[in-house]
Scaffold this motif. Structure first.
Motif, short mmCIF file in Angstrom:
data_model
loop_
_atom_site.label_atom_id
_atom_site.label_comp_id
_atom_site.label_asym_id
_atom_site.label_seq_id
_atom_site.Cartn_x
_atom_site.Cartn_y
_atom_site.Cartn_z
N ALA A 1 25.84 -29.78 11.61
CA ALA A 1 25.57 -28.35 11.44
C ALA A 1 25.04 -28.05 10.05
O ALA A 1 24.18 -27.19 9.85
CB ALA A 1 26.85 -27.55 11.70
N GLU A 2 25.56 -28.79 9.07
CA GLU A 2 25.10 -28.58 7.69
C GLU A 2 23.64 -28.97 7.55
O GLU A 2 22.87 -28.30 6.85
CB GLU A 2 25.97 -29.41 6.73
N VAL A 3 23.26 -30.07 8.22
CA VAL A 3 21.86 -30.51 8.18
C VAL A 3 20.95 -29.45 8.78
O VAL A 3 19.85 -29.18 8.30
CB VAL A 3 21.70 -31.86 8.91
N ASP A 4 21.44 -28.86 9.90
CA ASP A 4 20.63 -27.87 10.60
C ASP A 4 20.86 -26.44 10.09
O ASP A 4 20.35 -25.48 10.66
CB ASP A 4 20.96 -27.91 12.11
N ARG A 5 21.66 -26.32 9.04
CA ARG A 5 22.03 -25.00 8.55
C ARG A 5 20.80 -24.19 8.15
O ARG A 5 19.83 -24.70 7.61
CB ARG A 5 22.94 -25.14 7.32
N THR A 6 20.84 -22.89 8.42
CA THR A 6 19.79 -21.98 7.99
C THR A 6 20.43 -20.83 7.23
O THR A 6 21.55 -20.42 7.53
CB THR A 6 19.00 -21.42 9.17
N ASP A 7 19.71 -20.34 6.25
CA ASP A 7 20.13 -19.15 5.51
C ASP A 7 19.20 -18.00 5.88
O ASP A 7 18.00 -18.20 6.09
CB ASP A 7 20.05 -19.39 4.00
N LYS A 8 19.77 -16.84 5.96
CA LYS A 8 18.97 -15.66 6.25
C LYS A 8 18.71 -14.90 4.95
O LYS A 8 19.60 -14.73 4.13
CB LYS A 8 19.68 -14.75 7.25
N THR A 9 17.49 -14.46 4.79
CA THR A 9 17.14 -13.63 3.64
C THR A 9 16.13 -12.60 4.08
O THR A 9 15.54 -12.71 5.16
CB THR A 9 16.58 -14.48 2.48
N VAL A 10 15.93 -11.60 3.26
CA VAL A 10 15.01 -10.52 3.61
C VAL A 10 13.80 -10.56 2.69
O VAL A 10 13.94 -10.61 1.47
CB VAL A 10 15.70 -9.14 3.50
N MET A 11 12.63 -10.57 3.31
CA MET A 11 11.37 -10.50 2.57
C MET A 11 10.79 -9.10 2.72
O MET A 11 10.87 -8.50 3.79
CB MET A 11 10.36 -11.52 3.10
N THR A 12 10.23 -8.59 1.65
CA THR A 12 9.60 -7.27 1.71
C THR A 12 8.09 -7.42 1.68
O THR A 12 7.56 -8.38 1.11
CB THR A 12 10.05 -6.38 0.54
N GLY A 13 7.41 -6.48 2.27
CA GLY A 13 5.94 -6.49 2.29
C GLY A 13 5.38 -5.13 1.89
O GLY A 13 6.00 -4.09 2.13
N SER A 14 4.23 -5.13 1.27
CA SER A 14 3.63 -3.89 0.81
C SER A 14 3.04 -3.11 1.99
O SER A 14 2.76 -3.67 3.05
CB SER A 14 2.53 -4.17 -0.21
N VAL A 15 2.89 -1.82 1.79
CA VAL A 15 2.29 -0.94 2.80
C VAL A 15 1.11 -0.22 2.16
O VAL A 15 1.00 -0.16 0.93
CB VAL A 15 3.32 0.09 3.31
N PRO A 16 0.19 0.32 2.97
CA PRO A 16 -0.96 1.02 2.39
C PRO A 16 -0.53 2.18 1.50
O PRO A 16 0.40 2.92 1.81
CB PRO A 16 -1.71 1.52 3.63
N ARG A 17 -1.23 2.32 0.39
CA ARG A 17 -0.92 3.38 -0.56
C ARG A 17 -1.37 4.73 -0.01
O ARG A 17 -2.36 4.84 0.72
CB ARG A 17 -1.62 3.10 -1.89
N GLY A 18 -0.62 5.78 -0.35
CA GLY A 18 -0.96 7.12 0.10
C GLY A 18 -2.30 7.57 -0.45
O GLY A 18 -2.80 7.04 -1.45
N MET A 19 -2.89 8.56 0.20
CA MET A 19 -4.21 9.04 -0.18
C MET A 19 -4.12 10.39 -0.89
O MET A 19 -3.08 11.05 -0.87
CB MET A 19 -5.10 9.11 1.06
N ILE A 20 -5.21 10.78 -1.50
CA ILE A 20 -5.25 12.01 -2.28
C ILE A 20 -6.39 12.89 -1.76
O ILE A 20 -7.53 12.42 -1.63
CB ILE A 20 -5.44 11.72 -3.78
N TYR A 21 -6.07 14.15 -1.46
CA TYR A 21 -7.03 15.09 -0.89
C TYR A 21 -7.21 16.28 -1.81
O TYR A 21 -6.32 16.61 -2.61
CB TYR A 21 -6.55 15.59 0.47
N ASP A 22 -8.36 16.95 -1.69
CA ASP A 22 -8.54 18.17 -2.46
C ASP A 22 -7.93 19.35 -1.72
O ASP A 22 -7.33 19.19 -0.64
CB ASP A 22 -10.03 18.40 -2.79
N SER A 23 -8.06 20.55 -2.25
CA SER A 23 -7.40 21.72 -1.68
C SER A 23 -7.94 22.11 -0.31
O SER A 23 -7.29 22.85 0.43
CB SER A 23 -7.53 22.91 -2.64
N LYS A 24 -9.13 21.60 0.03
CA LYS A 24 -9.74 21.91 1.33
C LYS A 24 -9.60 20.76 2.32
O LYS A 24 -10.20 20.78 3.39
CB LYS A 24 -11.23 22.24 1.14
N GLY A 25 -8.81 19.76 1.97
CA GLY A 25 -8.58 18.65 2.88
C GLY A 25 -9.62 17.54 2.79
O GLY A 25 -9.60 16.62 3.61
#
Length: 670
Positions: free
Chosen positions: A22-46
């Protein structure tokens, strides 16, 4: 003994065999994070001002415990399918790549002098010391890499620099469909390599306000050093792309969104065995600005046209450029910010909207509205009794202090007339009263020592000399001149200069806040550029509103309506008066009508290439503050043309006239 050994092995196999397996086959769980698209910027008229262009990318996720030799193998396989542009590499970068080849490090170690491997006692040196000596040896022998090898070394550097279980982009520009296809076909032999996407900022409406919007770091730049610890504490990774200046920085937490999370199982060999997406992340929120991009372009055009005229007239030899800011005085919403930055050394100009909040100038008589209202609040004049003698001031050892018109033009005047014809003498008389001055022409003048703090205290109530609090990083405050000279004496002459705007310097956004306070009845409003924040749907379109900016009153200035009417009428008369010395008559034909106050200040040009020049050339700074329509103001503005070589108040007025014309037409008020 042999029998005991066999028994012990049997015991371990039977009793603990399952545990060890079991030790040989042992696995550890961890969390990886990933980036997401950056928000956009609009003028007052969209209209989209800042968006994201998505491009295919080759990425690498680094496993725990991966060796340099493993990366070397992946690099040499990947470069069969993908062309990598070589970058400038240090000797250390080249040596790291060379030594990662299988067996290469041992071979180099064997070739080195023995003293580079062992100490005087014959004991082996530390691995780190030996490795550094191997690099030194390679540098000594010469590292001659071909272009292909330099490309591989570039790739090796990127992959090696990745943190454990972090993802880096190896190529995200000019990736061909053939490269994508071949990498996709060979992913099994390229552990950690994936085909994904990356984004870059794009500006569909052009970059006329790019300096306000600010920049975003590259993956290589990552988090700025001065914010590293703070941002790591908030869950950022070192190589995350983040806003580095102005709106992109001020609204980083909104624009960046929430990272995706993937649960990863790591096997005993430190390889990723399995991964599962547990949270898809939330795309960055969108910013809706108060600026109308079409109006912004018209404002920039009006400013650029008049500065070009000043250049053609040959009076911009020492000029810093020109700046304008337009806002809604009732709310503090910025309607436009524009700037022309001029390099006196080359005569080249560039757009510099940001100069509105981070450059300071001595603005001249445009501040006189605050001087008069300060005197009214101080009680040295009243709305019904404001007449003062209009006499020049003669201080010992200095030039006469007077208005632009000839001495004796007026014997006396009230506050409204003083604003109409821009009397310096009237403003000095107010300051002298506030300071309980004792004055003997050409002999002496004494003042209460608190005169500077008193005048500035009133100015501060309007926003002059203090930061406005605008919702964008990088704002600077005005600069105060010294109160006492080198002998410790009160600078009475400078106090007089302060009263008519020829001493302290202010940013243009401070000037806009000041005139807006007069326009709206006494409320100092916090200026802002972001009208609202909006979520992003999964398809990339705008979603529900998260927040809407509520206008913020920073303080209410303590004048009465009768006090205010004096200054408003004076500024109206500065546009519509019939006196020869009326100062802002180029705006009189506007409909609806407006009010304004011009400014002219003496200044000096300090050449950065000649900082010790004791005789810098004199220059003239012209400015203007204005609001309209007069009866119910919904727009105010401040304009400055610093360091011209001859006096002309016309340029700010011509800019203002064009802006009013465009604004009234766009809003249906013409």
């Amino acid at each position: 003994m042999f029998a005991l050994l066999v028994g012990q092995l049997a015991y371990l196999q039977i009793v603990y065999g399952g545990k060890f397996a079991a030790e040989v086959d042992r696995t550890d769980k961890t969390v990886m994070t990933g980036s997401v698209p950056r928000g956009m910027i609009y003028d007052s008229k969209g209209r989209l001002l800042v968006g994201n262009s998505t491009e295919s990318a080759i990425t690498y996720t680094k496993s725990s415990g991966v060796k340099s030799s493993d990366i070397y193998t992946i690099v040499n396989r990947l470069t069969k399918y993908v062309s990598i542009e070589k970058e400038t590499l240090s000797d250390r970068d080249k040596a790291d790549y060379i030594l990662s080849a299988p067996g290469k490090e041992a071979k180099v170690a064997k070739q080195m002098p023995k003293s580079w491997r062992r100490d005087s006692n014959g004991d082996a040196l530390s691995n780190t010391t030996i490795y550094n000596n191997e690099i030194k040896y390679l540098k000594k022998m010469g590292m001659h890499l071909s272009d292909a090898e330099l490309s591989k070394a570039t790739l090796f550097k990127k992959m090696s620099a990745a943190y454990s279980l972090s993802t880096v982009f190896l190529k995200d520009k000019n990736l061909t469909s053939k490269e994508i296809a071949e990498v996709s076909e060979h992913l099994t032999e390229l552990p950690g390599i994936s085909v994904g996407t990356n984004w870059n900022r794009e500006y569909p409406q052009g970059k006329s306000i790019a300096s306000i919007i600010g920049g975003v770091s590259t993956e290589q730049q990552g988090i700025p050093d001065d914010e590293l610890n703070t941002m790591l504490a908030y869950g950022y990774s070192r190589n995350d792309r983040v806003g580095t200046s102005y709106l992109e920085k001020s609204y980083e937490t909104i624009l960046s969104g929430t990272k995706s999370e993937r649960e990863v199982q790591i096997g005993s060999g430190n390889q990723i065995k399995k991964s599962k997406l547990v949270y898809g992340g939330q795309k960055g929120g969108n910013l809706n600005l108060t600026i109308d991009s079409k109006f912004q372009k018209k404002v920039q055009s009006a400013l650029s046209t008049q500065f070009s005229s000043a250049q053609a007239a040959g009076i911009t030899q020492y000029s810093d450029g020109a700046y304008v800011v337009v806002e809604n005085p009732k709310t503090g919403a910025i309607l436009a910010m524009a700037g022309v930055r001029n390099d006196p050394q080359t005569g080249k100009t560039s757009e510099d909207a940001l100069g509105v909040i981070n450059r300071t100038f001595v603005m001249g008589s445009a501040v006189k509205g605050a001087t008069v209202l300060g005197a009214l609040m101080d009680g040295v004049i009243t709305p019904t009794n404001s007449v003062q003698a209009d006499n020049p001031i003669y201080l010992p050892g200095s030039a006469v202090k007077k208005s632009v018109y000839p001495v004796g033009t007026y014997s006396s005047m009230n506050a409204e007339k003083a604003l109409e014809v821009s009397s310096n003498e009237y403003m000095m008389a107010l300051a002298m009263k506030e300071a309980n001055a004792k004055y003997v022409p050409k002999v002496s003048m004494t003042m209460n020592p608190d005169i500077f703090s008193k005048l500035r205290g009133y100015f501060n109530q309007f926003g002059l000399g203090v930061k406005t609090g605008i919702d964008i990083s990088g704002e600077t405050g005005g600069i105060e001149g010294s109160v006492r000279n080198s002998q410790g004496q009160l600078k009475t002459g400078s106090a007089l200069d302060l009263s008519y705007g020829n001493y302290d310097s202010y940013t243009l956004i401070e000037m806009a806040q000041y005139i807006s306070t007069i326009a709206n009845g006494g409320y100092r409003m916090k200026p802002y550029l972001v009208q609202s924040i909006q979520k992003t749907k999964n398809d990339g379109t705008k979603g529900a509103l998260e927040s809407v900016t509520t206008p913020t009153v920073l303080n209410k200035v303590g004048f009465t309506q009768a006090d205010l009417n004096v200054v408003r009428r004076g500024m109206y008369n500065a546009v519509h008066g019939s006196d020869y010395w009326t100062t802002a008559t180029r705006l009189k034909d506007l409909s609806p009508s407006v009010a304004a106050k011009t400014g002219t200040a003496q200044s000096f040009y300090y050449n950065p290439n000649d900082p010790d020049n004791q005789d810098p050339p004199e220059t003239i700074t012209t400015s203007l503050v204005s609001f309209g329509p007069y009866d119910d103001p919904n727009v105010s503005m401040a304009i400055v043309f610093p360091n011209l070589t001859s006096e002309s108040g016309n340029y700010p007025q011509l800019v203002a006239k064009q802006i009013y014309t465009d604004y009234y037409k766009m809003t249906g008020q013409d």
